[in-house]
Design an enzyme around this catalytic site. Structure first.
Site, PDB file in Angstrom:
ATOM      1  CD  GLU A 197      -3.599   3.190   6.162  1.00 18.40           C
ATOM      2  OE1 GLU A 197      -4.658   2.642   5.813  1.00 18.40           O
ATOM      3  OE2 GLU A 197      -2.744   3.573   5.360  1.00 18.40           O
TER       4      GLU A 197
ATOM      5  CG  ASP B 171       4.302   4.526  -0.509  1.00 16.07           C
ATOM      6  OD1 ASP B 171       3.053   4.554  -0.541  1.00 16.07           O
ATOM      7  OD2 ASP B 171       4.961   4.070   0.424  1.00 16.07           O
TER       8      ASP B 171
ATOM      9  CE1 TYR C  63      -4.953  -0.267   1.063  1.00 18.82           C
ATOM     10  CE2 TYR C  63      -4.494   0.592   3.243  1.00 18.82           C
ATOM     11  CZ  TYR C  63      -4.555   0.773   1.878  1.00 18.82           C
ATOM     12  OH  TYR C  63      -4.221   1.986   1.331  1.00 18.82           O
TER      13      TYR C  63
END
Lengths: 410, 263
Positions: free
Chosen positions: B49, B60, B175
């Site tokens: 990734e 994040d 995911y």
């Protein structure tokens, strides 16, 4: 221009939260169910007379609405042209228009059973309004503010703490409003069950831009009945003008006039040191291009690779690299005009307003006033301008003193 | 069949779990991140990734935020990231590469141009954090039409009612985000993750890979054990931030891969 019921400027957004190509829901999957819940709750509340009854009661008795619509005689005479009216939203409780929207969102949060409120703030006005309403309702309040702004706006930080809020100085990125919004979103992703995110402007993922606009529209709705009281039945303003950072006070004034083709609509962006290739400004429409940030597609200050740029303005409240998506759409359709005013022009307007009308304006509406100063002299005496005096200047006297070379001892 | 589909078919035949590692392109500079990337397949990484740096990475935590800032400060651009993949492909034509990041740099380049360039560079899939199914028309549909996998995040807030919508235009793998939170924050718990993965697998034939909050070989083993594999990001990025050499990073990655593969 809107010439029939089926071609109105007031129908947006569509079911996907779009105003033309702008708006939408550009958020991570974790937040999607939350904003869908919020949308459903807002749709319900909007149709519920008891919700608006509570809002109107609080607006009247807690905020002090309706705010006056004030004819400014000496400023009008000084400029020698159009008649200038000021919508006095700086007289609201907490000193700005921000509380109009915060009340609506906090009532929604209560309906949804949320017990913890988070908010982002730049200059601190939205943070103070949120801390205020949270104190009133006994809700936990966490405010994210860029570390740089915490330093610049110490009095508002202290106000928020007095009101019981927790203030987080955001050091990620470069520590300004956009970074505060990033950290508020990170908090929300982490605390999904009990937390309500109270956004301070007409930006963010759908339904925020429409919802905040609806709450702020009280400004324009009041103008619609207040102006005829002074100027005769049916009299509409010829021009409405407001300053724009994210654009919530402007949307609040503009929205009720979108379908009145005779009303000229002008939004004033922060031109900082000047709208040029050095990008030392916050004029997203005048100097930016479409992109995606903070949940919506809109005009953004960005480099050629799509990285977001910091804005620059003397006014911390306008210091944001984006703008609400409905403004982006009104810009592209041509229904509203958008101009930029520099720091020095805003400072001149600030001083003129103090001396001619005995009103110390915030630096944000000083930008709108500066554009009034430019156009009023060119317009006939029966032309009516309504500008939104969206905040008072107490918070700005230190910054203004610094720019005027005056030293204040705290 | 993309390289991702081929990889999962091979893993399934071997009865192995997938190990996916995240790397920020250009962190701290292109040469270092390219050197690390080149060593990943031999360290046991099944899928790479590759992070595209963005100024405002809203999902994040600090570790990956700082990695993005270092990369941008070093002059990383989307073009340089694509060039890095093209260079990698000269010596490795099988390891799947998934680009992960945020939409604005892609939108800024132009979706059609980006999709064509990504395909040409040898990219296999995309994870774009701020594009939920509600915005599929933006990039998901054109990317899949061009043969790129569009890998969707499913989260603990994706309830049964919403899951079909999330799975609808997903390809390659799903995911699963193990926690409500940002990258590099809370630790993923196999007891929480297991039932959630089972719930998703009941609705799709796609492999389900779990990421967020996995930092050690042991965690990689236990989480991969309740899914089809796992992703480690922040823990690797942190080594790079601490100044580890590409060989040291690769040896840490190898220990994580061994953990996942022993599940």
């Amino acid at each position: 221009m809107a010439d029939d019921l089926f071609n109105s400027f007031m129908n947006g957004p569509d079911e996907n939260g779009r105003f033309g190509q702008f708006g939408g829901r550009f958020v991570s999957e974790t937040l999607m169910p939350l904003i869908l819940d919020l949308q459903a709750e807002y749709e319900k509340a909007k149709e519920d007379p008891s919700f608006w009854a509570e809002m109107n009661d609080l607006w009247k008795h807690y905020v002090g609405r309706p705010s006056p619509l004030y004819f400014a005689p000496r400023l009008t005479e000084h400029l020698g042209g159009a008649k200038i009216y000021m919508k006095r939203d700086e007289l609201n409780h907490t000193g700005a228009h921000k509380i109009n929207n915060v009340l609506g969102q906090i009532l929604l949060a209560r309906r949804m059973g949320k017990t913890r409120i988070i908010a982002e703030t730049g200059a601190g006005q939205h943070g103070v309004a949120t801390a205020t309403v949270c104190a009133k309702f006994g809700l936990k309040c966490v405010v994210y503010m860029g570390a740089h702004d915490v330093e610049r706006q110490a009095p508002n930080v202290f106000r928020m703490k007095l009101l019981g809020a927790e203030v987080h100085a955001v050091t990620s990125g470069r520590g300004t409003l956009k970074d505060a919004m990033n950290d508020a979103l990170r908090d929300w992703v982490t605390n999904v069950r009990d937390t309500f995110y109270c956004i301070g402007t007409v930006a963010g993922p759908h339904p925020y831009p429409a919802m905040v606009r609806d709450f702020q529209s009280i400004i324009g709705k009041e103008v619609r009945w207040q102006l005829p009281e002074q100027e005769g039945e049916g009299r509409l303003p010829d021009t409405v003008i407001a300053a724009i950072g994210g654009g919530s006070n402007a949307m609040g004034l503009f929205y009720p006039f979108l379908d009145d083709p005779s009303v000229r609509i002008i939004g004033v962006e922060a031109g900082g040191k000047g709208v040029n290739e050095k990008m030392e400004h916050c004029a997203s429409l005048t100097g930016g291009r479409p992109g995606v940030l903070h949940g919506n597609k809109t005009y953004l200050l960005q480099d050629e690779d799509g990285q977001i740029l910091e804005g620059f303005s003397i006014s911390a409240g306008l210091d944001y690299p984006g703008i609400g998506p409905e403004h982006a759409w009104l810009h592209d359709t041509g229904r509203a005009e958008y101009v930029a005013i520099t720091d020095s022009e805003a400072l001149e307007a600030f001083q003129l307003c103090c001396r001619t009308e005995g009103i110390i304006p915030a630096l944000e509406p000083s930008h709108a006033l500066a554009h009034v100063m430019k156009i009023a002299p060119t317009l006939p005496k029966d032309h009516i301008i309504v500008m939104n005096m969206c905040g008072r200047g107490d918070k700005d006297i230190f910054a203004v003193a610094r720019h005027l070379g005056v030293e204040l001892n705290g | 069949m993309t390289r991702i589909d081929a990889k999962f078919a091979a893993l399934k035949a071997q009865g192995r779990k997938a190990f996916v590692s995240y790397l920020m392109a250009g962190d701290p500079d292109i040469a270092t991140s390219a050197a690390v990337m080149a060593k990943l397949p031999a360290a046991g990484v099944d899928i790479i990734e590759l992070g595209m740096p963005f100024t405002d990475p809203m999902a994040d935590g600090p570790t990956i935020q700082l990695a993005g800032q270092r990369a941008l400060a070093g002059g990383q651009t989307l073009q340089k990231t694509l060039d890095m993949v093209a260079a990698f492909r000269k010596t490795d034509d099988t390891t799947p590469i998934v680009l992960m990041g945020y939409y604005n740099p892609i939108f800024s380049r132009g979706v059609d141009r980006f999709v064509a360039d990504a395909k040409a560079a040898g990219i296999d899939g995309l994870i774009v954090v701020d594009l939920p199914p509600e915005e599929d028309a933006e990039l998901c549909i054109p990317a899949q039409a061009a043969g790129l996998n569009f890998i969707r995040l499913a989260t603990p807030t994706t309830d049964a009612k919403r899951l079909p919508k999330v799975l609808q235009n997903t390809s390659g793998f799903v995911y699963y985000v193990s926690i409500t939170g940002i990258t590099g924050a809370a630790a993923a718990q196999a007891t929480d993750v297991g039932p959630e993965v089972a719930r998703i697998k009941a609705s799709t034939d796609l492999p389900v890979i779990v990421g967020f909050g996995i930092t050690t070989p042991e965690a990689a083993r236990t989480i991969a054990g309740v899914a089809d594999g796992c992703v480690v990001g922040s823990a690797i990025v942190k080594r790079i931030a601490d100044g580890a050499t590409p060989d040291e990073v690769a040896s840490f990655v190898a220990s994580l891969a061994e953990g996942a593969h022993s599940a």
